[in-house]
Every structure is written in structure tokens, then in C-alpha cells.
Motif scaffolding. Structure first.
Motif, mmCIF file in Angstrom:
data_model
loop_
_atom_site.group_PDB
_atom_site.id
_atom_site.type_symbol
_atom_site.label_atom_id
_atom_site.label_comp_id
_atom_site.label_asym_id
_atom_site.label_seq_id
_atom_site.Cartn_x
_atom_site.Cartn_y
_atom_site.Cartn_z
ATOM 1 N N VAL A 1 -3.942 65.447 52.809
ATOM 2 C CA VAL A 1 -2.611 66.098 52.657
ATOM 3 C C VAL A 1 -2.210 65.888 51.112
ATOM 4 O O VAL A 1 -2.459 64.933 50.626
ATOM 5 C CB VAL A 1 -1.458 65.438 53.539
ATOM 6 N N VAL B 1 4.304 62.120 52.421
ATOM 7 C CA VAL B 1 2.687 62.509 52.168
ATOM 8 C C VAL B 1 2.034 61.204 52.358
ATOM 9 O O VAL B 1 1.075 61.276 52.757
ATOM 10 C CB VAL B 1 2.730 63.334 50.847
ATOM 11 N N GLY C 1 -3.202 63.039 48.587
ATOM 12 C CA GLY C 1 -1.637 63.115 47.953
ATOM 13 C C GLY C 1 -1.479 63.983 46.931
ATOM 14 O O GLY C 1 -0.609 64.433 46.572
ATOM 15 N N ILE D 1 0.894 66.923 48.026
ATOM 16 C CA ILE D 1 2.372 67.441 47.883
ATOM 17 C C ILE D 1 2.080 68.358 46.638
ATOM 18 O O ILE D 1 1.288 68.355 45.657
ATOM 19 C CB ILE D 1 3.178 66.254 47.645
ATOM 20 N N LEU E 1 4.235 70.131 51.551
ATOM 21 C CA LEU E 1 3.116 69.413 51.524
ATOM 22 C C LEU E 1 1.698 70.457 52.196
ATOM 23 O O LEU E 1 2.452 71.489 52.826
ATOM 24 C CB LEU E 1 3.002 68.321 52.689
#
Length: 178
Positions: free
Chosen positions: A76, A107, A36, A78, A65
Motif C-alpha cells: 500500500v 498507510v 508506503g 500514499i 492510498l
């Protein structure tokens, strides 16, 4: 819907390794892609020239992302306000189309156990598992109404903000006690 249908752009990184120049723009490699959030402590840095070369396909922007294609597959993060970065090797830039999907929702959706399982199941490779671009683009994504997505994304982002703040406080307390 497929990920490709709800995004403006899905591009992979240049397939080369940029050396750490010590100063300049953060180079996001797979170890810098958390769950995140970007992990910028100890990030490699590159010059403006390298930054521009690595961003020829797309310049990373706020709310984009970055997905790790391998090592580890599926993390992943952001890009938040104030983070001006470029893609390192084995990463993918995903730009959500905000008409269809909220970036915070996306995300966290991609980090959900169900989607992580799909990503790991799609990975292949003899020595190191990796995701190919067609698997990423064709990933099936559930998209509720945009207002529902915004509420879900905002709640989860606030929780992560609090976790990050608490981690910073704990680290500061640890350093003061040492």
C-alpha cells in the motif's frame, strides 16, 4: 472500526489492462505500489483519454492510498503532492475520511505486520492470491485519537522521507563512481 467506516471511498480499478503509451499520466500497477511510497521509475503511462476512463469511479487525489490486491497482496502506498495518477489492474483506491483517520497513519497501519498478516490470510485464489473487495472493506482497523494518529503518521513519514533521500544520494554517488 471497519476500514469502510473510516473512509470516504474504497473502489477497485477497472478490470482491464491499459497499454503503456509511453507518455502521459502514470498508470499505477501492482509493481508500482511499494511499502508506503509509489515507485514511479519505469512506470507505464497513458493518455488523458485513458486516464479519464480509468478514473470514472474516482479520481485519485493527494493523501489517497493505493492498495495492491494481488501480486503482491497487501502493498500500500500514499499519493503525495504532485502525483497525478490512475489505477492499473489489480489495485484499489482508498480515500481516508480525515475526520476519523490520518492518511499517513493509515498507510503505515496497513503496512504493520499484524495487518499484513490479516491481508494475506484473507487472500484467496487457485493460482494467484488476491483480496476481494468485501475483505478489504471489512478489515478491522484500530484508530486512536486523531491527534495521536497525526503524530505517529508524521514521524513515520519523516523517516521514509529520509530513507528516500538517502537512497537518491546513494544512487547518484553510485552513478558518479561508475
Amino acid at each position: 472500526m471497519k476500514l469502510l467506516d473510516i473512509c470516504e471511498t474504497i473502489v477497485d480499478c477497472p478490470h482491464s489492462t491499459a497499454k503503456d503509451e509511453g507518455t502521459g499520466y502514470p498508470l499505477i500497477r501492482t509493481p508500482n505500489v511499494g511499502k508506503g511510497r509509489l515507485k514511479l521509475a519505469g512506470v507505464h503511462r497513458v493518455s488523458e483519454n485513458v486516464y479519464n476512463q480509468r478514473n470514472e469511479r474516482a479520481v485519485p487525489q493527494v493523501d489517497d492510498l493505493i492498495l495492491a490486491r494481488e501480486a503482491p497482496v497487501g502493498n500500500v502506498a500514499i499519493i503525495r503532492k504532485g502525483q497525478q495518477v490512475c489505477l492499473g489492474q489489480r489495485t484499489v483506491l482508498i480515500r481516508p475520511n480525515k475526520k476519523y483517520v490520518d492518511p499517513d497513519y493509515l498507510v503505515y497501519y496497513l503496512l504493520s505486520p499484524e495487518l499484513q498478516h490479516k491481508l494475506l490470510s484473507s487472500a484467496n485464489g487457485a493460482t494467484v492470491s488476491h483480496l476481494n473487495m468485501s475483505s478489504i472493506r471489512s478489515l478491522e482497523v484500530q484508530v486512536p485519537e486523531i491527534e495521536v494518529q497525526k503524530r505517529i503518521g508524521a514521524i513515520l513519514a519523516r523517516i521514509d522521507d529520509k530513507i528516500e533521500l538517502n537512497s537518491t544520494i546513494n544512487e547518484n554517488l553510485r552513478l558518479q563512481a561508475a
